[in-house]
Write a protein that holds these residues in place. Structure first.
Motif, mmCIF file in Angstrom:
data_model
loop_
_atom_site.group_PDB
_atom_site.id
_atom_site.type_symbol
_atom_site.label_atom_id
_atom_site.label_comp_id
_atom_site.label_asym_id
_atom_site.label_seq_id
_atom_site.Cartn_x
_atom_site.Cartn_y
_atom_site.Cartn_z
ATOM 1 N N UNK A 193 0.824 -1.213 0.000
ATOM 2 C CA UNK A 193 0.000 0.000 0.000
ATOM 3 C C UNK A 193 0.856 1.260 0.000
ATOM 4 N N UNK A 194 2.007 1.165 0.669
ATOM 5 C CA UNK A 194 2.923 2.304 0.754
ATOM 6 C C UNK A 194 3.909 2.360 -0.403
ATOM 7 N N UNK A 195 3.704 1.514 -1.407
ATOM 8 C CA UNK A 195 4.563 1.535 -2.576
ATOM 9 C C UNK A 195 5.768 0.631 -2.483
ATOM 10 N N UNK A 196 5.793 -0.266 -1.491
ATOM 11 C CA UNK A 196 6.921 -1.168 -1.312
ATOM 12 C C UNK A 196 6.970 -2.266 -2.359
ATOM 13 N N UNK B 89 2.912 -11.997 -4.452
ATOM 14 C CA UNK B 89 2.451 -10.616 -4.548
ATOM 15 C C UNK B 89 2.824 -9.997 -5.873
ATOM 16 N N UNK B 90 2.057 -8.957 -6.247
ATOM 17 C CA UNK B 90 2.397 -8.044 -7.327
ATOM 18 C C UNK B 90 2.424 -6.647 -6.740
ATOM 19 N N UNK B 91 3.476 -5.881 -7.027
ATOM 20 C CA UNK B 91 3.571 -4.529 -6.491
ATOM 21 C C UNK B 91 3.198 -3.487 -7.541
ATOM 22 N N UNK B 92 3.317 -2.212 -7.181
ATOM 23 C CA UNK B 92 2.885 -1.132 -8.069
ATOM 24 C C UNK B 92 3.719 -1.023 -9.338
ATOM 25 N N UNK B 93 4.897 -1.623 -9.337
ATOM 26 C CA UNK B 93 5.729 -1.633 -10.531
ATOM 27 C C UNK B 93 5.400 -2.809 -11.449
ATOM 28 N N UNK B 94 4.445 -3.656 -11.028
ATOM 29 C CA UNK B 94 4.100 -4.828 -11.810
ATOM 30 C C UNK B 94 5.031 -5.996 -11.603
#
Length: 357
Positions: free
Chosen positions: A59-62, A195-200
């Protein structure tokens, strides 16, 4: 073993989700009449806590790799699961851990087996990935590397619980009466996160104490890259739990990832081929891979099919999957699987039994 039931599944297509996290705490004969109300509540609370730990990072962009490590560390510390504290006993009455982790952005991986003193085996696996030239360390060597890395060490009996001791004694008593140690009532208490993060980017991690009463240095699928854990940004991230010998034989985690990757490439090629060309033979527009993805139904169908293949050989268990397009998926052929899912679009949920939505 009896023939397998159809895979029980649950998927969320998060569409344009910025991040996705899926966790598991093991699969097996997990039914309502086998858990007390107190156990049911405590396990759900533990899953929700671990899910929120990883979700907060995403959620914090990690990064996905940071989120899954933190999530699995929480599950390793909870005695309800067969990993870290609460891991099962070997035949000789010791506790040994296996763990692995993989970063889908680089396909870097680390794994350990037969460790005895590292509080968080998943963190040791990550150090193998980042701080050594190797992928897989075992036993005393892995323990020595852990000390060199300054990771928290504990006495082996710190991992013990009364319930796991009881389970070993029950198994040994049954063996003395001629019963098999590996019966259909086994619960595979492996823990894992994808997981998948904000960078894909996607990542996967798995940690376990193995099987109650395991002998002769037995190693299951959890620390085996490609069997119990795999991550590749071109396909997905997978963590498995179940009868490890069968997951190894099928290469379940890599098989799911590879099939997703190949289907995506086929669909992308087909979409590009369908673009109209102008009078000079130039396409009207170009379809970039980042603008294209598989639907949740495709991901679910592939996961189901690989679990069915493993089941046809006689194996049982399940997987969790996260894709670079934001889809989170479960697939399992057992009565239940401890599991949870969260995303930037869909909130969070946890479940235990096979008939839960």
């Amino acid at each position: 073993m009896s023939s397998q039931t159809a895979a029980q599944t649950e998927a969320v297509d998060t569409g344009e989700a910025e991040w996705t996290l899926v966790i598991h705490g093991g699969a097996g004969v997990i039914e309502r009449d086998r858990l007390t109300a107190e156990q049911n509540s405590a396990i759900r609370t533990a899953l929700a806590h671990a899910l929120e730990t990883g979700s907060a990072i995403l959620r914090d962009g990690g990064a996905a790799i940071d989120a899954i490590e933190a999530t699995v560390r929480e599950l390793e510390d909870d005695p309800h699961f067969n990993a870290g504290r609460g891991a099962v006993f070997t035949y000789d009455g010791a506790i040994e851990h296996d763990a692995s982790i993989m970063d889908g952005s680089t396909r870097s991986a680390g794994a350990v087996t037969g460790t005895s003193h590292t509080r968080h085996p998943v963190t040791l696996a990550r150090r193998v990935m980042t701080e050594s030239p190797h992928v897989f360390l075992r036993g005393a060597g892995a323990d020595s590397f852990s000390v060199e890395q300054g990771l928290e060490q504990v006495e082996n009996d710190w991992f013990e619980t009364d319930e796991r001791r009881r389970q070993l004694e029950e198994m040994l008593a049954g063996e003395a009466e001629g019963l098999s140690a590996y019966d259909i009532d086994l619960k595979y208490g492996t823990v894992g996160a994808v997981a998948m993060d904000r960078d894909g980017d996607v990542a996967a991690a798995t940690s376990t104490g193995g099987l109650t009463g395991k002998r002769w240095g037995r190693i299951g699928d959890s620390p085996v890259i490609g069997a119990g854990t795999y991550a590749d940004n071109r396909g997905c991230a997978v963590s498995a739990t179940g009868s490890g010998e069968y997951f190894i034989r099928v290469g379940v985690a890599h098989e799911i990832c590879a099939q997703i990757r190949f289907r995506f490439e086929q669909r992308l090629a087909g979409a590009r081929a369908s673009v109209r060309a102008d009078s000079d033979g130039m396409p009207d527009h170009y379809i970039h891979a980042s603008e294209f993805g598989l639907e949740a139904a495709d991901i679910q169908e592939i996961a189901d099919r690989v679990i069915a293949e493993m089941g046809a050989l006689g194996g049982s268990g399940g997987v969790i999957v996260a894709t670079p397009w934001g889809t989170g998926t479960y697939a399992f052929n057992t009565p239940g699987m401890y599991r949870g899912m969260a995303s930037s679009n869909g909130g969070a949920s946890v479940a235990i039994y096979g008939d839960e939505d």
